[in-house]
Scaffold this motif. Structure first.
Motif, PDB file in Angstrom:
ATOM      1  N   TYR B 135       0.829  -1.211   0.000  1.00  0.00           N
ATOM      2  CA  TYR B 135       0.000   0.000   0.000  1.00  0.00           C
ATOM      3  C   TYR B 135       0.864   1.262   0.000  1.00  0.00           C
ATOM      4  O   TYR B 135       0.495   2.276  -0.577  1.00  0.00           O
ATOM      5  CB  TYR B 135      -0.972  -0.033   1.190  1.00  0.00           C
ATOM      6  N   TYR B 136       2.012   1.177   0.661  1.00  0.00           N
ATOM      7  CA  TYR B 136       2.962   2.300   0.560  1.00  0.00           C
ATOM      8  C   TYR B 136       3.346   2.518  -0.907  1.00  0.00           C
ATOM      9  O   TYR B 136       3.420   3.650  -1.388  1.00  0.00           O
ATOM     10  CB  TYR B 136       4.231   2.011   1.374  1.00  0.00           C
ATOM     11  N   GLU B 137       3.589   1.405  -1.620  1.00  0.00           N
ATOM     12  CA  GLU B 137       3.907   1.490  -3.055  1.00  0.00           C
ATOM     13  C   GLU B 137       2.839   2.269  -3.800  1.00  0.00           C
ATOM     14  O   GLU B 137       3.128   3.170  -4.585  1.00  0.00           O
ATOM     15  CB  GLU B 137       3.938   0.080  -3.673  1.00  0.00           C
ATOM     16  N   LYS B 138       1.594   1.879  -3.552  1.00  0.00           N
ATOM     17  CA  LYS B 138       0.476   2.532  -4.253  1.00  0.00           C
ATOM     18  C   LYS B 138       0.369   4.003  -3.874  1.00  0.00           C
ATOM     19  O   LYS B 138       0.088   4.858  -4.712  1.00  0.00           O
ATOM     20  CB  LYS B 138      -0.854   1.840  -3.911  1.00  0.00           C
ATOM     21  N   ALA B 139       0.586   4.274  -2.592  1.00  0.00           N
ATOM     22  CA  ALA B 139       0.463   5.660  -2.133  1.00  0.00           C
ATOM     23  C   ALA B 139       1.539   6.526  -2.781  1.00  0.00           C
ATOM     24  O   ALA B 139       1.265   7.627  -3.266  1.00  0.00           O
ATOM     25  CB  ALA B 139       0.560   5.717  -0.610  1.00  0.00           C
ATOM     26  N   GLU B 140       2.767   6.021  -2.820  1.00  0.00           N
ATOM     27  CA  GLU B 140       3.851   6.812  -3.419  1.00  0.00           C
ATOM     28  C   GLU B 140       3.615   7.045  -4.900  1.00  0.00           C
ATOM     29  O   GLU B 140       3.920   8.116  -5.441  1.00  0.00           O
ATOM     30  CB  GLU B 140       5.191   6.103  -3.191  1.00  0.00           C
ATOM     31  N   ASP B 141       3.047   6.051  -5.547  1.00  0.00           N
ATOM     32  CA  ASP B 141       2.747   6.197  -6.967  1.00  0.00           C
ATOM     33  C   ASP B 141       1.654   7.250  -7.174  1.00  0.00           C
ATOM     34  O   ASP B 141       1.754   8.149  -8.007  1.00  0.00           O
ATOM     35  CB  ASP B 141       2.302   4.830  -7.517  1.00  0.00           C
ATOM     36  N   LYS B 142       0.631   7.134  -6.369  1.00  0.00           N
ATOM     37  CA  LYS B 142      -0.487   8.081  -6.425  1.00  0.00           C
ATOM     38  C   LYS B 142      -0.009   9.507  -6.183  1.00  0.00           C
ATOM     39  O   LYS B 142      -0.401  10.441  -6.871  1.00  0.00           O
ATOM     40  CB  LYS B 142      -1.459   7.663  -5.311  1.00  0.00           C
ATOM     41  N   MET B 143       0.858   9.656  -5.198  1.00  0.00           N
ATOM     42  CA  MET B 143       1.270  10.994  -4.772  1.00  0.00           C
ATOM     43  C   MET B 143       2.470  11.518  -5.566  1.00  0.00           C
ATOM     44  O   MET B 143       2.842  12.676  -5.439  1.00  0.00           O
ATOM     45  CB  MET B 143       1.598  10.972  -3.274  1.00  0.00           C
ATOM     46  N   GLY B 144       3.076  10.655  -6.362  1.00  0.00           N
ATOM     47  CA  GLY B 144       4.237  11.075  -7.147  1.00  0.00           C
ATOM     48  C   GLY B 144       5.425  11.432  -6.278  1.00  0.00           C
ATOM     49  O   GLY B 144       6.085  12.456  -6.483  1.00  0.00           O
ATOM     50  N   THR B 145       5.689  10.595  -5.288  1.00  0.00           N
ATOM     51  CA  THR B 145       6.756  10.893  -4.326  1.00  0.00           C
ATOM     52  C   THR B 145       8.139  10.753  -4.978  1.00  0.00           C
ATOM     53  O   THR B 145       8.428   9.732  -5.601  1.00  0.00           O
ATOM     54  CB  THR B 145       6.628   9.926  -3.130  1.00  0.00           C
ATOM     55  N   THR B 146       8.953  11.763  -4.814  1.00  0.00           N
ATOM     56  CA  THR B 146      10.290  11.715  -5.426  1.00  0.00           C
ATOM     57  C   THR B 146      11.126  10.602  -4.800  1.00  0.00           C
ATOM     58  O   THR B 146      10.902  10.187  -3.666  1.00  0.00           O
ATOM     59  CB  THR B 146      11.051  13.044  -5.261  1.00  0.00           C
ATOM     60  N   THR B 148      10.976   7.621  -5.556  1.00  0.00           N
ATOM     61  CA  THR B 148      10.284   6.341  -5.655  1.00  0.00           C
ATOM     62  C   THR B 148       9.797   6.270  -7.102  1.00  0.00           C
ATOM     63  O   THR B 148       9.706   7.311  -7.770  1.00  0.00           O
ATOM     64  CB  THR B 148       9.052   6.229  -4.724  1.00  0.00           C
ATOM     65  N   HIS B 149       9.490   5.087  -7.578  1.00  0.00           N
ATOM     66  CA  HIS B 149       8.924   4.930  -8.920  1.00  0.00           C
ATOM     67  C   HIS B 149       9.711   5.695  -9.981  1.00  0.00           C
ATOM     68  O   HIS B 149       9.125   6.311 -10.878  1.00  0.00           O
ATOM     69  CB  HIS B 149       7.450   5.371  -8.927  1.00  0.00           C
ATOM     70  N   ASP B 150      11.056   5.688  -9.852  1.00  0.00           N
ATOM     71  CA  ASP B 150      11.938   6.351 -10.827  1.00  0.00           C
ATOM     72  C   ASP B 150      11.682   7.849 -10.973  1.00  0.00           C
ATOM     73  O   ASP B 150      11.983   8.440 -12.008  1.00  0.00           O
ATOM     74  CB  ASP B 150      11.811   5.691 -12.220  1.00  0.00           C
ATOM     75  N   ILE B 151      11.100   8.451  -9.964  1.00  0.00           N
ATOM     76  CA  ILE B 151      10.888   9.902 -10.008  1.00  0.00           C
ATOM     77  C   ILE B 151      12.116  10.571  -9.397  1.00  0.00           C
ATOM     78  O   ILE B 151      12.473  10.287  -8.250  1.00  0.00           O
ATOM     79  CB  ILE B 151       9.622  10.309  -9.221  1.00  0.00           C
TER      80      ILE B 151
END
Ligand code: FAD
Ligand code: SF4
Lengths: 185, 522
Positions: B135-146, B148-151
């Motif tokens: 769920y942390y994964e999903k939250a970071e993706d949703k929020m566009g957290t730097t 994470t997710h290659d951001i």
């Protein structure tokens, strides 16, 4: 309605601080004497003597040597506006100013900085001190004209933020690694 | 946008549109569930936000009457402003800085890790980091957290450069521009950060994630959301079995309505949430809704906080760019050798001149204060934020005489620092100062806590219904169709800024609510 208008020149004159204000110099104070004289300070409720005493008190509470009286006058205007809406506040300010003037045998505005400070220090538990300080800490520092004096640039969105205007122009502390602080995309 | 009848008892009512409520509402709508989202505040947009601290404060803050008690300094400096949070669509995510950090494994097991600490009501969470990771994964993706997710990370501003240089000289290793839910590149239909520097005043470029710019519009697109603004919930109603049946709320004109509901989820932030449960006492719930444990309103946490500002010979102009521009993570672990349990983060922070005057040393005056203000553009600053100890006596209670505009008792917020909090703050002040000393600070200011921005724990989750208000899904132990959906759920506070975890829990809760509704268990 009794509108006791008072122009800023009279105000500064009667406050005995015109010379100090004009001489202060500094970023926003350049040509202050003129600016201060030109601007009108409209008092709706407080009498001139109370107003000049409050101005001197405000300057004693937040002393910035290079900030001219015109900015402190803004605090007095804010107090005056409050007094207009509240007879209790008006009474407190008027009586408080009177007490400051009577604390030593010389009027507050004529007192030396050290003597003024002594009087203010003896008042810190009083409602009038709280009222002046509480109003001043917002009214004095929330004035965009004052910001320049302190080097705060204020609203930035209309100028495109700081992305191209020096958000990272500091040179004296070295350059963080790319890992720690990647370039802007 | 959907419009449901007041009598429609098939809807889920979500109270509050901030980090918890806004996210939950969207997640439910995405699953096709009908949601009525009641928000006390007005709806603004990026165009309405103002780059002006006091004006923005007046626009967005929750300013209803509150009182304070206890030995914390906020009670003296800001007796009617215990917390600096919002009343607006998007809640405090309109204000927030964007720091998005995961809790550490042990922070879900503080009682087992730290052991009993006198005066503290420590408890292990009824869930683990492993439960939350997906769920942390999903939250970071949703929020566009730097980061994470290659951001990519955000570029550091001047304030960060000073902190970085000092921290590195001190030997700190984990120093970077943070995990921020602020776009470093355009993403999810939103632009990248313009380094405007008024993140606390609502982001005018929409670079910063908030439920206002992300969750709520997405929920509206589904056609399942009925968002009612300026709709303040006064009471949650229940039936003879103790199940909740709907909510009483006042609209913009003060007219009162009852919205029926199948499920009610409360996300009013950790002062209003317990207040609402306490104000809903009656019938089957004489001590307040879902309060057989007696824990509603208790264990209020606000994080150990403080700030360090330092002045330098040369200019810094810290106010340019992201408000929270970087982090030192090296003290954010549990090391009892330092004389306290838990850890803390050091994060850059800047205030504009008006707020600096109000918060540098609240109540201060005279030459020392003005000399500090005179150096404003030569100042760098950081915020210290760490785990505070839950204590039963730190609590939200109903005031016995003061009432709000609806005639309901206002909340009183009582807080005393625990000795562990004081020891941690002392350590953090020393380390923060050392960072600035290492780069030649002239004057250093240890700044006391601001009114609480992180409000947690007042309806905490617990394995045993005796110890807390809800289970690991935020479902009230006492009432199956009542959910706690904000930071009130936190069993303990962790060192990290809480919002990522609030959003994570809301995503997980939405799955659970949908499943339970599917099974007709609620
Ligand atoms: C200046 C500032 C900076 C911050 N920076 C960070 C950060 O960098 N990182 C981080 O993790 N966190 C940060 N936070 C904290 C973050 O904003 C909160 O943790 C988060 O928003 C809390 O979410 P919530 O859902 O509990 O409540 P909120 O987001 O506060 O939302 C609650 C909403 O409920 C509404 N409401 C309350 N009662 C009722 C009622 N009875 N009826 C109807 N509506 C009601 C309120 O109006 C509000 O809109 C910051 C906060 C502030 C103030
Ligand atoms: S600094 Fe970036 S995130 Fe903050 S308000 Fe400006 S654009 Fe938004």
């Amino acid at each position: 309605m009794s509108s006791k208008g008072m122009n800023r020149r009279q105000f500064l004159h009667s406050s005995g601080l015109a010379a100090a204000g004009a001489a202060a110099g500094g970023a926003v104070a350049s040509g202050t004497g003129q600016k201060a004289n030109a601007a009108d300070m409209i008092l709706t409720t407080l009498d001139p003597e109370t107003a000049s005493t409050l101005l001197a008190a405000t300057r004693t509470i937040y002393p910035h040597e290079t900030l001219s009286d015109i900015y402190y006058a803004g605090v007095v205007e804010a107090l005056d506006a409050e007094a207009k809406g509240s007879p209790d506040t008006a009474k407190m300010l008027t009586e408080g100013a009177k007490a400051m003037n009577e604390a030593m045998s010389v009027n507050f505005v004529e007192l030396s900085p050290g003597n003024r400070l002594e009087i203010i220090e003896s008042m810190t538990d009083t409602p009038i001190f709280q009222k002046i300080r509480g109003t001043a800490v917002v009214a004095l520092y929330n004035n965009p004209l004052v910001w320049r004096h302190f080097g705060f640039e204020g609203a930035s969105y209309d100028f495109g933020g700081y992305i191209n205007r020096g958000f990272n122009d500091l040179q004296w502390a070295g350059v963080p690694s790319q890992d720690a602080s990647p370039d802007a995309g | 946008m959907a419009k449901y009848d007041l009598d429609d008892n098939s809807v889920v009512v979500v109270i509050g549109s901030g980090a918890g409520g806004g996210t939950l509402a969207n997640e439910l709508c995405q699953k096709g569930i009908s949601v009525v989202l009641l928000e006390a505040g007005k709806r603004y947009s990026a165009e309405d936000f103002v780059n002006d601290e006091w004006d923005s404060f007046g626009q967005l803050s929750w300013l209803d009457m509150r009182t304070t008690s206890g030995s914390w300094r906020v009670a003296k400096d800001f007796p009617n402003l215990p917390a600096w949070i919002c009343k607006t669509v998007g809640g405090s995510t309109t204000h927030w800085a964007g720091a998005s950090l995961r809790f550490k494994d042990y922070e879900f097991k503080t009682l087992s890790t730290y052991g009993e600490i006198p005066g503290a009501t420590l408890l292990d969470w009824p869930l683990s980091l492993a439960d939350l990771e997906p769920y942390y994964e999903k939250a970071e993706d949703k929020m566009g957290t730097t980061r994470t997710h290659d951001i990519p990370g955000l570029p550091g501003n001047n304030n960060f450069k000073v902190m970085y240089a000092g921290a590195k000289r001190l030997g700190y290793k984990h120093v970077h521009t943070g995990n921020m839910s602020i776009n470093s590149r355009p993403r999810d239909g939103r632009a990248s950060c313009m380094q405007i520097g008024f993140c606390f005043q609502g982001c005018k470029s929409n670079a910063k994630w908030s439920t206002l710019v992300s969750e709520i519009p997405k929920a509206e697109e589904t056609g399942k959301l009925d968002l009612r603004t300026e709709s303040q919930v006064l009471q949650i109603e229940h039936d003879s079995e103790g199940k909740v049946t709907g909510v009483l709320y006042a609209d913009a004109d003060g007219n009162q309505h009852v919205q029926k509901a199948r499920v009610v989820a409360v996300a009013g932030n950790s002062i209003e949430t317990p207040r609402l449960l306490l104000n809903s006492a009656g019938g089957k719930h004489p001590d307040g809704l879902a309060n057989t444990s007696g824990q509603v309103g208790k264990n209020y946490m606000r994080h150990m906080t403080g700030s360090v500002y330092a002045t330098f010979d040369r200019p810094v102009n810290m106010y340019r760019g992201t408000t929270m521009a970087g982090i030192v993570e090296d003290e954010s672990f549990h090391n009892p050798d330092r004389g306290f349990a838990g850890g803390y983060e050091m994060e850059t922070l800047s205030l504009g001149l008006p707020f600096m005057a109000a918060f540098l040393d609240p109540g201060a005056w005279g030459g020392k204060f003005t000399a500090a203000m005179d150096q404003y553009d030569h100042m760098a600053g950081m915020w210290l934020v760490g785990e505070d100890m839950p204590q039963e006596s730190n609590a939200i209670t109903l005031h016995d005489s003061i009432k709000d505009q609806y005639g309901l008792p206002v909340p009183n917020v009582h807080f005393d620092d625990h000795p562990n909090d004081l020891a941690m703050r002392n350590h953090a002040f020393k380390q923060g100062s050392a960072i600035y000393d290492a780069v030649g600070a002239k004057d250093i200011f240890e700044v006391p806590p601001y009114p609480s921005t992180h409000n947690l724990g007042t309806c905490r989750m617990s394995e045993n219904p005796r110890d807390g208000v809800c289970n690991s899904f935020g479902q009230a132990h006492d009432v199956a169709n009542l959910f706690i959906s904000d930071g009130s759920q936190f069993t303990t506070g962790g060192a990290e800024n809480p919002t990522l975890t609030i959003v994570t829990l809301a995503i997980r809760q939405a799955d659970y609510i949908a499943e339970q509704m599917g099974k007709k268990s609620i």
